[in-house]
Design a protein around this motif. Structure first.
Motif, PDB file in Angstrom:
ATOM      1  N   THR A  10      10.763  13.761  28.752  1.00  0.00           N
ATOM      2  CA  THR A  10      11.526  13.663  27.504  1.00  0.00           C
ATOM      3  C   THR A  10      11.230  12.380  26.735  1.00  0.00           C
ATOM      4  O   THR A  10      11.023  12.405  25.511  1.00  0.00           O
ATOM      5  CB  THR A  10      13.039  13.733  27.813  1.00  0.00           C
ATOM      6  OG1 THR A  10      13.304  14.960  28.493  1.00  0.00           O
ATOM      7  CG2 THR A  10      13.851  13.662  26.549  1.00  0.00           C
ATOM      8  N   ARG A  23      17.892   9.193  16.357  1.00  0.00           N
ATOM      9  CA  ARG A  23      19.023  10.123  16.216  1.00  0.00           C
ATOM     10  C   ARG A  23      18.654  11.302  15.309  1.00  0.00           C
ATOM     11  O   ARG A  23      18.970  12.462  15.615  1.00  0.00           O
ATOM     12  CB  ARG A  23      20.235   9.382  15.646  1.00  0.00           C
ATOM     13  CG  ARG A  23      21.472  10.268  15.498  1.00  0.00           C
ATOM     14  CD  ARG A  23      22.667   9.461  15.011  1.00  0.00           C
ATOM     15  NE  ARG A  23      22.422   8.901  13.697  1.00  0.00           N
ATOM     16  CZ  ARG A  23      22.584   9.572  12.558  1.00  0.00           C
ATOM     17  NH1 ARG A  23      22.958  10.856  12.575  1.00  0.00           N
ATOM     18  NH2 ARG A  23      22.373   8.992  11.397  1.00  0.00           N
ATOM     19  N   ASP A  44      16.349  13.637  17.222  1.00  0.00           N
ATOM     20  CA  ASP A  44      17.079  14.358  18.267  1.00  0.00           C
ATOM     21  C   ASP A  44      17.978  15.444  17.672  1.00  0.00           C
ATOM     22  O   ASP A  44      18.109  16.547  18.229  1.00  0.00           O
ATOM     23  CB  ASP A  44      17.913  13.366  19.085  1.00  0.00           C
ATOM     24  CG  ASP A  44      18.596  14.023  20.274  1.00  0.00           C
ATOM     25  OD1 ASP A  44      17.937  14.848  20.957  1.00  0.00           O
ATOM     26  OD2 ASP A  44      19.774  13.725  20.522  1.00  0.00           O
ATOM     27  N   GLU A  45      18.605  15.146  16.523  1.00  0.00           N
ATOM     28  CA  GLU A  45      19.464  16.152  15.883  1.00  0.00           C
ATOM     29  C   GLU A  45      18.647  17.349  15.406  1.00  0.00           C
ATOM     30  O   GLU A  45      19.110  18.492  15.468  1.00  0.00           O
ATOM     31  CB  GLU A  45      20.201  15.520  14.695  1.00  0.00           C
ATOM     32  CG  GLU A  45      21.327  14.573  15.125  1.00  0.00           C
ATOM     33  CD  GLU A  45      21.969  13.877  13.937  1.00  0.00           C
ATOM     34  OE1 GLU A  45      21.425  14.006  12.814  1.00  0.00           O
ATOM     35  OE2 GLU A  45      22.995  13.189  14.122  1.00  0.00           O
ATOM     36  N   GLU A  46      17.411  17.073  14.947  1.00  0.00           N
ATOM     37  CA  GLU A  46      16.564  18.167  14.450  1.00  0.00           C
ATOM     38  C   GLU A  46      15.975  19.004  15.591  1.00  0.00           C
ATOM     39  O   GLU A  46      15.868  20.228  15.488  1.00  0.00           O
ATOM     40  CB  GLU A  46      15.427  17.603  13.601  1.00  0.00           C
ATOM     41  CG  GLU A  46      15.879  17.057  12.250  1.00  0.00           C
ATOM     42  CD  GLU A  46      14.718  16.509  11.446  1.00  0.00           C
ATOM     43  OE1 GLU A  46      13.582  16.481  11.974  1.00  0.00           O
ATOM     44  OE2 GLU A  46      14.936  16.085  10.286  1.00  0.00           O
ATOM     45  N   LYS A  47      15.610  18.341  16.691  1.00  0.00           N
ATOM     46  CA  LYS A  47      14.855  19.040  17.734  1.00  0.00           C
ATOM     47  C   LYS A  47      15.570  19.127  19.073  1.00  0.00           C
ATOM     48  O   LYS A  47      15.043  19.727  20.015  1.00  0.00           O
ATOM     49  CB  LYS A  47      13.496  18.362  17.919  1.00  0.00           C
ATOM     50  CG  LYS A  47      12.691  18.327  16.612  1.00  0.00           C
ATOM     51  CD  LYS A  47      11.247  17.962  16.831  1.00  0.00           C
ATOM     52  CE  LYS A  47      10.477  18.056  15.523  1.00  0.00           C
ATOM     53  NZ  LYS A  47       9.051  17.796  15.688  1.00  0.00           N
ATOM     54  N   ASP A  48      16.754  18.516  19.142  1.00  0.00           N
ATOM     55  CA  ASP A  48      17.560  18.590  20.366  1.00  0.00           C
ATOM     56  C   ASP A  48      16.729  18.208  21.595  1.00  0.00           C
ATOM     57  O   ASP A  48      16.599  18.962  22.562  1.00  0.00           O
ATOM     58  CB  ASP A  48      18.138  20.001  20.537  1.00  0.00           C
ATOM     59  CG  ASP A  48      19.236  20.027  21.613  1.00  0.00           C
ATOM     60  OD1 ASP A  48      19.848  18.967  21.856  1.00  0.00           O
ATOM     61  OD2 ASP A  48      19.442  21.096  22.209  1.00  0.00           O
ATOM     62  N   ILE A  49      16.186  17.001  21.569  1.00  0.00           N
ATOM     63  CA  ILE A  49      15.279  16.560  22.631  1.00  0.00           C
ATOM     64  C   ILE A  49      16.032  15.974  23.822  1.00  0.00           C
ATOM     65  O   ILE A  49      15.728  16.291  24.974  1.00  0.00           O
ATOM     66  CB  ILE A  49      14.288  15.519  22.071  1.00  0.00           C
ATOM     67  CG1 ILE A  49      13.457  16.146  20.949  1.00  0.00           C
ATOM     68  CG2 ILE A  49      13.375  14.984  23.167  1.00  0.00           C
ATOM     69  CD1 ILE A  49      12.637  15.152  20.177  1.00  0.00           C
ATOM     70  N   LYS A  66      18.647  15.758  26.424  1.00  0.00           N
ATOM     71  CA  LYS A  66      19.536  16.772  27.006  1.00  0.00           C
ATOM     72  C   LYS A  66      20.750  16.186  27.707  1.00  0.00           C
ATOM     73  O   LYS A  66      21.756  16.862  27.867  1.00  0.00           O
ATOM     74  CB  LYS A  66      18.748  17.633  27.996  1.00  0.00           C
ATOM     75  CG  LYS A  66      17.532  18.331  27.395  1.00  0.00           C
ATOM     76  CD  LYS A  66      17.930  19.290  26.297  1.00  0.00           C
ATOM     77  CE  LYS A  66      16.711  20.021  25.735  1.00  0.00           C
ATOM     78  NZ  LYS A  66      17.057  20.928  24.625  1.00  0.00           N
ATOM     79  N   ASN A  67      20.655  14.946  28.160  1.00  0.00           N
ATOM     80  CA  ASN A  67      21.795  14.371  28.891  1.00  0.00           C
ATOM     81  C   ASN A  67      21.841  12.855  28.697  1.00  0.00           C
ATOM     82  O   ASN A  67      20.917  12.247  28.152  1.00  0.00           O
ATOM     83  CB  ASN A  67      21.714  14.716  30.381  1.00  0.00           C
ATOM     84  CG  ASN A  67      20.388  14.256  30.995  1.00  0.00           C
ATOM     85  OD1 ASN A  67      20.066  13.081  30.957  1.00  0.00           O
ATOM     86  ND2 ASN A  67      19.633  15.219  31.537  1.00  0.00           N
ATOM     87  N   ARG A  68      22.933  12.256  29.184  1.00  0.00           N
ATOM     88  CA  ARG A  68      23.138  10.816  29.000  1.00  0.00           C
ATOM     89  C   ARG A  68      22.096   9.985  29.742  1.00  0.00           C
ATOM     90  O   ARG A  68      21.698   8.920  29.276  1.00  0.00           O
ATOM     91  CB  ARG A  68      24.541  10.438  29.485  1.00  0.00           C
ATOM     92  CG  ARG A  68      25.652  10.950  28.589  1.00  0.00           C
ATOM     93  CD  ARG A  68      27.001  10.501  29.111  1.00  0.00           C
ATOM     94  NE  ARG A  68      28.088  10.964  28.252  1.00  0.00           N
ATOM     95  CZ  ARG A  68      29.373  10.730  28.505  1.00  0.00           C
ATOM     96  NH1 ARG A  68      29.719  10.049  29.586  1.00  0.00           N
ATOM     97  NH2 ARG A  68      30.300  11.181  27.679  1.00  0.00           N
ATOM     98  N   TYR A 100      19.125   9.476  27.638  1.00  0.00           N
ATOM     99  CA  TYR A 100      19.406   8.583  26.516  1.00  0.00           C
ATOM    100  C   TYR A 100      19.467   7.133  26.985  1.00  0.00           C
ATOM    101  O   TYR A 100      18.811   6.245  26.400  1.00  0.00           O
ATOM    102  CB  TYR A 100      20.726   8.959  25.847  1.00  0.00           C
ATOM    103  CG  TYR A 100      21.130   7.993  24.756  1.00  0.00           C
ATOM    104  CD1 TYR A 100      20.604   8.103  23.472  1.00  0.00           C
ATOM    105  CD2 TYR A 100      22.016   6.945  25.022  1.00  0.00           C
ATOM    106  CE1 TYR A 100      20.947   7.201  22.480  1.00  0.00           C
ATOM    107  CE2 TYR A 100      22.367   6.043  24.041  1.00  0.00           C
ATOM    108  CZ  TYR A 100      21.837   6.172  22.758  1.00  0.00           C
ATOM    109  OH  TYR A 100      22.169   5.267  21.787  1.00  0.00           O
TER     110      TYR A 100
END
Length: 273
Positions: A3, A104, A107-112, A114-116, A119
């Motif tokens: 990721t 951000r 990530d909002e566009e492609k939902d890359i 998946k979890n904390r 990040y």
């Protein structure tokens, strides 16, 4: 591809393809710097927008060696052109905020992400590299400034050791102010060099402007007088003040072997000439 590696490539592609909004976001994040972009470019040939992009790419690619080298060069450039640390700190923090702003958006566009864990792992990697850049930059900046101050002090101290020729082979050295361990070494260098270059045979050293010397400086001064004598030059001390004489006497310091002591500079010059 994991990721973090994936978002690195997406981020670099996004910035390359959206350079105008990237630059606009940077400038809105650094209000004080944004008004000085052109001045900084003209003054130090420092392209802040180009360098911001370079810092982000070194950061996301984890290119530590390149990032450190870049920070050192930047530190010297900012110090050399007297640009303030306040502006640099504001600019780097703007770069940091801009970096996370676009992460951000991606990530909002492609939902890359998946979890904390993903990040926070990325946050640790990126922010540590930006902090490393800042630390290296500040050290480079400070080191360059310290070197400049040292060189300036060296020049000032050399100017404060005026060996004045009053006749062929006869010169006067009036010393004033406070003499510390640094300045006494400058005096030694200047005196011995001038004796060798100018063939000085008599050097009158006037100490009327010196009220006090620390013991380590007095010891060093005694060695300078020995060096003057070894070079075939006669040293004459004038203007010794009571406080200084008292300190020398109680410490067992005697200059008679390598120098004469006389009263005032005026009387001494009158007798010599």
């Amino acid at each position: 591809m994991n990721t973090i590696a994936y978002i690195k490539e997406e981020l670099k592609t996004f910035i390359n393809e959206n350079e105008t909004p990237f630059n606009q976001k940077l400038l809105t994040e650094a209000i004080n710097v944004s008004t000085k972009i052109t001045d900084i470019l003209n003054k130090g040939n420092i392209d802040l927008l180009k360098n911001a992009k370079k810092l982000i790419f070194y950061t996301v690619d984890q290119q530590e060696a390149e990032l450190i080298s870049f920070a050192k060069v930047e530190g010297i450039a900012w110090a050399k052109h007297s640009l303030t640390l306040e502006l640099k700190l504001e600019w780097v923090q703007a770069i940091r905020r801009t970096l996370w702003h676009f992460i951000r958006i991606i990530d909002e566009e492609k939902d890359i992400l998946k979890n904390r864990d993903e990040y926070y792992g990325m946050e640790k990697l990126f922010n540590e590299k930006i902090d490393q850049f800042l630390n290296t930059f500040f050290l480079s900046y400070s080191h360059y400034k310290d070197e400049m101050l040292h060189k300036q002090r060296e020049v000032v101290e050399h100017l404060s050791v005026p060996i004045i020729p009053i006749k062929q082979s006869i010169s006067v050295l009036p010393l004033i102010g406070f003499i510390d361990s640094y300045r006494i070494k400058i005096i030694e260098e200047k005196v011995l060099n001038d004796i060798g270059e100018s063939k000085i045979q008599i050097l009158v050293i006037d100490l009327s402007g010196i009220a006090i010397m620390e013991m380590d400086v007095i010891d060093y001064f005694e060695k300078i007088l020995a060096g003057i004598s070894m070079m075939g030059c006669k040293a004459i001390l004038t203007g010794l003040r009571p406080e200084l004489v008292k300190k020398m006497v109680h410490a067992g310091i005697h200059f008679e072997q390598n120098a004469e002591t006389r009263g005032t500079l005026q009387e001494t010059l009158k007798n010599i000439l």
